[in-house]
Write a protein that holds these residues in place. Structure first.
Motif, PDB file in Angstrom:
ATOM      1  N   ALA A 259       1.376  10.909  -8.493  1.00 37.23           N
ATOM      2  CA  ALA A 259       2.238  11.025  -9.571  1.00 37.23           C
ATOM      3  C   ALA A 259       2.257  11.248 -10.518  1.00 37.23           C
ATOM      4  CB  ALA A 259       1.475   9.177  -9.988  1.00 37.23           C
TER       5      ALA A 259
ATOM      6  N   ARG B  96      -6.420   1.614 -11.437  1.00 38.71           N
ATOM      7  CA  ARG B  96      -4.691   1.993 -10.988  1.00 38.71           C
ATOM      8  C   ARG B  96      -3.832   1.090 -11.806  1.00 38.71           C
ATOM      9  NH1 ARG B  96      -1.897  -2.618  -8.734  1.00 38.71           N
ATOM     10  NH2 ARG B  96      -0.468  -1.920  -8.125  1.00 38.71           N
ATOM     11  N   SER B  97      -4.066   0.315 -12.608  1.00 40.00           N
ATOM     12  CA  SER B  97      -3.343  -0.624 -14.036  1.00 40.00           C
ATOM     13  C   SER B  97      -3.024   0.617 -15.213  1.00 40.00           C
ATOM     14  CB  SER B  97      -4.358  -1.626 -14.496  1.00 40.00           C
ATOM     15  OG  SER B  97      -4.435  -2.619 -13.340  1.00 40.00           O
TER      16      SER B  97
ATOM     17  N   ALA C 253       2.198   5.707  -8.107  1.00 41.08           N
ATOM     18  CA  ALA C 253       1.290   4.850  -9.293  1.00 41.08           C
ATOM     19  C   ALA C 253       0.678   3.513  -8.678  1.00 41.08           C
ATOM     20  CB  ALA C 253       1.480   5.009 -10.946  1.00 41.08           C
ATOM     21  N   TYR C 254       2.052   2.765  -8.254  1.00 40.15           N
ATOM     22  CA  TYR C 254       2.141   1.427  -7.882  1.00 40.15           C
ATOM     23  C   TYR C 254       1.695   1.216  -6.529  1.00 40.15           C
ATOM     24  CZ  TYR C 254       3.386  -3.592  -6.917  1.00 40.15           C
ATOM     25  OH  TYR C 254       3.363  -4.189  -6.315  1.00 40.15           O
ATOM     26  N   ARG C 255       1.531   2.267  -5.693  1.00 36.93           N
ATOM     27  CA  ARG C 255       1.283   2.318  -4.483  1.00 36.93           C
ATOM     28  C   ARG C 255      -0.081   2.563  -4.534  1.00 36.93           C
ATOM     29  NH1 ARG C 255       3.826   2.735   0.178  1.00 36.93           N
ATOM     30  NH2 ARG C 255       1.852   2.550   1.069  1.00 36.93           N
TER      31      ARG C 255
ATOM     32  N   VAL D  28       1.982   6.493 -16.733  1.00 37.09           N
ATOM     33  CA  VAL D  28       3.733   6.537 -15.871  1.00 37.09           C
ATOM     34  C   VAL D  28       4.568   6.130 -17.098  1.00 37.09           C
ATOM     35  CG1 VAL D  28       4.907   6.832 -14.108  1.00 37.09           C
ATOM     36  CG2 VAL D  28       2.224   6.141 -13.279  1.00 37.09           C
TER      37      VAL D  28
ATOM     38  N   LEU E 136       6.418   6.343 -10.526  1.00 39.83           N
ATOM     39  CA  LEU E 136       6.131   5.226 -10.907  1.00 39.83           C
ATOM     40  C   LEU E 136       5.897   4.697  -9.254  1.00 39.83           C
ATOM     41  CD1 LEU E 136       5.164   2.072 -13.032  1.00 39.83           C
ATOM     42  CD2 LEU E 136       7.954   2.477 -12.933  1.00 39.83           C
ATOM     43  N   TYR E 137       6.402   5.368  -8.109  1.00 44.32           N
ATOM     44  CA  TYR E 137       5.972   4.268  -6.805  1.00 44.32           C
ATOM     45  C   TYR E 137       4.845   4.635  -6.880  1.00 44.32           C
ATOM     46  CZ  TYR E 137       6.443   4.817  -2.145  1.00 44.32           C
ATOM     47  OH  TYR E 137       6.000   4.883  -0.852  1.00 44.32           O
TER      48      TYR E 137
ATOM     49  N   ILE F 144      -0.536   2.881 -14.506  1.00 46.41           N
ATOM     50  CA  ILE F 144       0.926   2.500 -13.979  1.00 46.41           C
ATOM     51  C   ILE F 144       0.965   2.300 -15.721  1.00 46.41           C
ATOM     52  CG2 ILE F 144       2.464   0.240 -13.334  1.00 46.41           C
ATOM     53  CD1 ILE F 144       0.221  -0.293 -11.054  1.00 46.41           C
TER      54      ILE F 144
END
Length: 385
Positions: free
Chosen positions: A18, A75-76, A178-180, A82, A175-176, A79
């Protein structure tokens, strides 16, 4: 969302990827802005500040980021970071004045601060911290390398502003990743104080001085050193040599980071930190002695390993581990930012060699204190008496 496993490398790898994809725009600025500042409406006097303003922002932002991470989780925050990073890259393409450029560089500084501390948090959450730190650092460096590789190709076919639009699109995979990212099951405790930066420990003092000298001054004046120590060398040859060794520095961060972390898991993070710093000092002494090529290779080789294991050493130094890592990162930011500015003043200074010698002496002094050499010598002296 699944909780992060302490035995796998998926979480730290995704966090690092990320950060790698989010770094495209910033990495491209360094070869782009000094040459194309007129095309984007930036006065030449502001080029250096725009390239370093994000570092100064990180010095102030790291405390806020730690508070956000402790409140909302790794995580939040990553995201959101990013999204800000992609927005800053897009902003470089639409910025039409100096204030707009400063704004987007500030946004990138905030994003990078969150991404870096969050990435370290995922790596240090693993059981094999050294190896996780090494893998994470290697993957992070792939992003800037790809951006620098793509830049000359893109410049041949596209307008400079369109390139930033393309880089912002190419950054979307961040973004992918980070979301995962998984949710860390144990949030760090809230900070007792709103202030992150304290009087530096010996570890942070070593980090500060080495960042001033290596991340800042040495990177800036490397070509000047070749001119000073190699008689008859031309400006073009000095520039080529400096570019070659700086490329070697980036390669070391990619290749040796994982190896250094793997070794640290077997013989200890603190031991690798001490050994690598001793060898870095040896390389700096070689540079001052006139063996510049050999010295630079030694410095960049072992400093890349040292930079990987230092967060692990800081992680175990305090009760609030995330704050300790962020504080160490902040001192590194202070050093690299001030060192870069100092390097600009030292380019034409006759005192360059003196500054290098003083900095090396300071590194030796703090390393001796960190190792406990002075305390052991003091005890042996009284035992002998």
């Amino acid at each position: 969302m699944k909780e992060v496993s302490k035995d796998g490398l998926k979480a730290p790898a995704f966090a690092a990827l990320a950060l790698a994809f989010a770094s495209f725009g910033d990495a491209f600025l360094y070869p782009f802005l000094p040459v194309n500042f007129k095309d984007v409406g930036v006065p030449v006097a502001w080029v250096g500040l725009l390239l370093s303003v994000n570092r100064f922002v990180r010095i102030l932002a790291n405390t806020l980021i730690v508070h956000a991470l402790t409140k909302y989780g790794l995580r939040s925050v990553m995201i959101v970071a990013v999204v800000l990073a992609v927005a800053s890259t897009l902003g470089y393409g639409i910025a039409t004045g100096l204030m707009a450029w400063i704004l987007f560089r500030v946004i990138w500084g905030l994003a990078f601060s969150a991404l870096r501390i969050g990435t370290l948090g995922y790596a240090l959450h693993q059981n094999r911290q050294g190896f996780a730190l090494g893998v994470s650092r290697s993957l992070q460096e792939v992003g800037p390398m790809l951006a620098l590789f793509m830049a000359p190709i893109l410049l041949q076919y596209f307008d400079t502003r369109i390139i930033f639009y393309l880089l912002s699109v190419l950054s979307i995979p961040a973004l992918y990743f980070a979301y995962r990212l998984p949710v860390v099951d144990d949030k760090p405790p809230a900070l007792a104080s709103r202030r992150l930066l304290h009087w530096p420990s010996t570890l942070n003092s070593i980090t500060l001085i080495s960042a001033v000298l290596i991340d800042g001054i040495l990177v800036v004046v490397l070509g000047v050193l070749f001119l000073q120590y190699r008689e008859g060398i031309s400006l073009a040859a000095a520039t080529t040599l400096a570019a070659f060794y700086l490329g070697y520095r980036r390669l070391c961060l990619v290749v040796l980071s994982t190896a250094g972390g793997w070794i640290a898991d077997r013989i200890g993070l603190e031991r690798i930190f001490n050994i690598s710093m001793i060898l870095v000092i040896a390389g700096l002494i070689c540079i001052v002695a006139g063996w510049i090529g050999t010295g630079v290779v030694i410095v960049f080789t072992f400093y890349s390993i040292n930079a990987v294991v230092t967060p692990g050493s800081a992680f175990k130094a305090k009760a609030h581990s995330l704050a300790a890592v962020a504080e160490n990162a902040t001192w590194r930011d202070v050093g690299s930012a001030t060192g870069t500015l100092a390097g600009g003043f030292l380019i034409m200074s006759p005192d360059l060699e003196t500054v290098l010698i003083v900095a090396i002496f300071a590194m030796c002094l703090f390393l001796f204190i960190h190792l406990g050499v002075t305390q052991r010598a003091f005890k042996l002296f009284y035992l002998w008496k």
